[in-house]
Enzyme design. Structure first.
Site, PDB file in Angstrom:
ATOM      1  N   SER A 250       0.830  -1.206   0.000  1.00 44.03           N
ATOM      2  CA  SER A 250       0.000   0.000   0.000  1.00 44.03           C
ATOM      3  C   SER A 250       0.863   1.253   0.000  1.00 44.03           C
ATOM      4  O   SER A 250       1.786   1.382   0.801  1.00 44.03           O
ATOM      5  CB  SER A 250      -0.921   0.010   1.221  1.00 44.03           C
ATOM      6  OG  SER A 250      -1.829  -1.068   1.171  1.00 44.03           O
ATOM      7  N   GLU A 322       2.650   6.276   2.822  1.00 45.32           N
ATOM      8  CA  GLU A 322       3.305   5.536   3.904  1.00 45.32           C
ATOM      9  C   GLU A 322       4.620   4.941   3.471  1.00 45.32           C
ATOM     10  O   GLU A 322       5.387   4.461   4.308  1.00 45.32           O
ATOM     11  CB  GLU A 322       2.379   4.442   4.457  1.00 45.32           C
ATOM     12  CG  GLU A 322       1.965   3.382   3.485  1.00 45.32           C
ATOM     13  CD  GLU A 322       1.140   2.294   4.175  1.00 45.32           C
ATOM     14  OE1 GLU A 322       1.746   1.358   4.718  1.00 45.32           O
ATOM     15  OE2 GLU A 322      -0.099   2.395   4.184  1.00 45.32           O
TER      16      GLU A 322
END
Length: 327
Positions: A250, A322
């Site tokens: 992700s 992230e």
């Protein structure tokens, strides 16, 4: 490339230092993204004492450095003008008796089905999961198939299938380095220090050395259930396409204020399949950027910026990455 002769000589002057020291080392194969050029100096100590030697020498020399775990959340540049210290040789794992906890933790009492599992930060998540499965220990099945190391997972507070790794954390030891000083600390988990994709090791000079997890000891009769759950989570990752191309998983954090996952938002923005250079938004998951074969850090960074701009313009949401771009 800078001259590192003095640093190398100083490290090698310590008889206790054990490990590899490599100049102009290629980086691409040291990350799951398979992106990047070389680093000036790559050091792979084989134990924590050697690591502490390296860290002290680099701090004294005021050298630029980065501490690398499994490389599952890192995007390397075309060249890193500094030193990379690898922690992957630190991979021991074992049970920890409650009476062996640091005295300042106080008296630790476990229920009959609880156990403590301690591992060094360089231990791969796969090794941790396999150890627990082999020993009929329940609690980390959701992390089966997650790449990277325990230290990296704790740093990012990795979350898989609605479970964060901090949910099973009991305590940590870490080195805190400031100027030329390196101090070792051990702390029980404080829930206030942890949140979604947040840990007390971000944005400071703390390096995790070991982690102890509070898990459930089950009997041999539960072995097949634990093993089956691990296989189920790995299969789900495979079905979602996690391993089709090199990637870092992700790209953006989820934000519950947006009402839906970041991947869904990117899908609705019509961005699946958009490509810059060798970096492409995966056709199978909007929150994955994949390396189609020749991506560079700039390609990935430009694509991240493009996604943020498009989502901001269309929905008013600012997505927060992230993944870490090393510079």
């Amino acid at each position: 490339m800078k001259n590192y002769d003095e640093i190398i000589a100083t490290i090698k002057n310590y008889d206790a230092f054990k490990g590899e020291i490599l100049l102009n080392e290629p980086l691409a194969n040291k990350s799951t993204f398979k992106v990047g050029g070389t680093t000036d100096l790559f050091i792979k100590p084989i134990n924590y004492y050697s690591f502490q030697i390296v860290l002290s020498v680099l701090l004294e020399a005021k050298a630029k450095f980065f501490i690398l775990g499994g490389g599952s959340n890192i995007v390397f540049p075309d060249h890193y003008d500094g030193v990379i210290i690898s922690t992957q040789s630190f991979s021991e794992i074992d049970y920890m008796e409650a009476e062996n906890c640091p005295e300042d933790f106080g008296k630790i009492e476990l229920t009959p089905n609880q156990c403590l599992v301690t591992c060094f930060s360089g231990t791969s998540i796969a090794t941790l999961v396999n150890f627990c499965t082999k020993n009929n220990i329940h609690g980390v099945e959701q992390f089966a198939g997650l790449p990277g190391t325990v230290g990296g997972a704790l740093f990012m507070n990795a979350r898989c299938f609605e479970k964060s790794i901090s949910d099973v954390l009991f305590s940590t030891t870490y080195m805190e380095y400031m100027n030329t000083s390196v101090k070792l600390h051990h702390i029980l988990k404080n829930p206030d220090d942890w949140d979604y994709k947040r840990s007390p090791f971000q944005g400071n000079n703390r390096f995790i050395t070991t982690a102890t997890f509070l898990l459930e000891q089950q009997t041999e009769t539960e072995h097949q259930t634990i093993e089956a759950d691990c296989k189920k989570y790995i299969a789900e990752r495979v079905d979602k396409g996690h391993f089709k191309f090199p990637s870092a998983g992700s790209v953006f954090k989820n934000n519950h204020l947006f009402g839906k996952p970041s991947g869904k938002i990117i899908d609705e923005a019509g961005l699946k399949g958009y490509q810059i250079g060798g970096a492409r938004i995966a056709d199978f998951h909007g929150n994955f950027i994949v390396n189609t074969g020749n991506a560079t850090q700039k390609d990935i960074l430009d694509l991240v910026t493009y996604i943020q701009t498009q989502v901001q313009n269309q929905f008013g949401y600012k997505l927060e990455p992230e993944i870490i771009f090393l510079s």
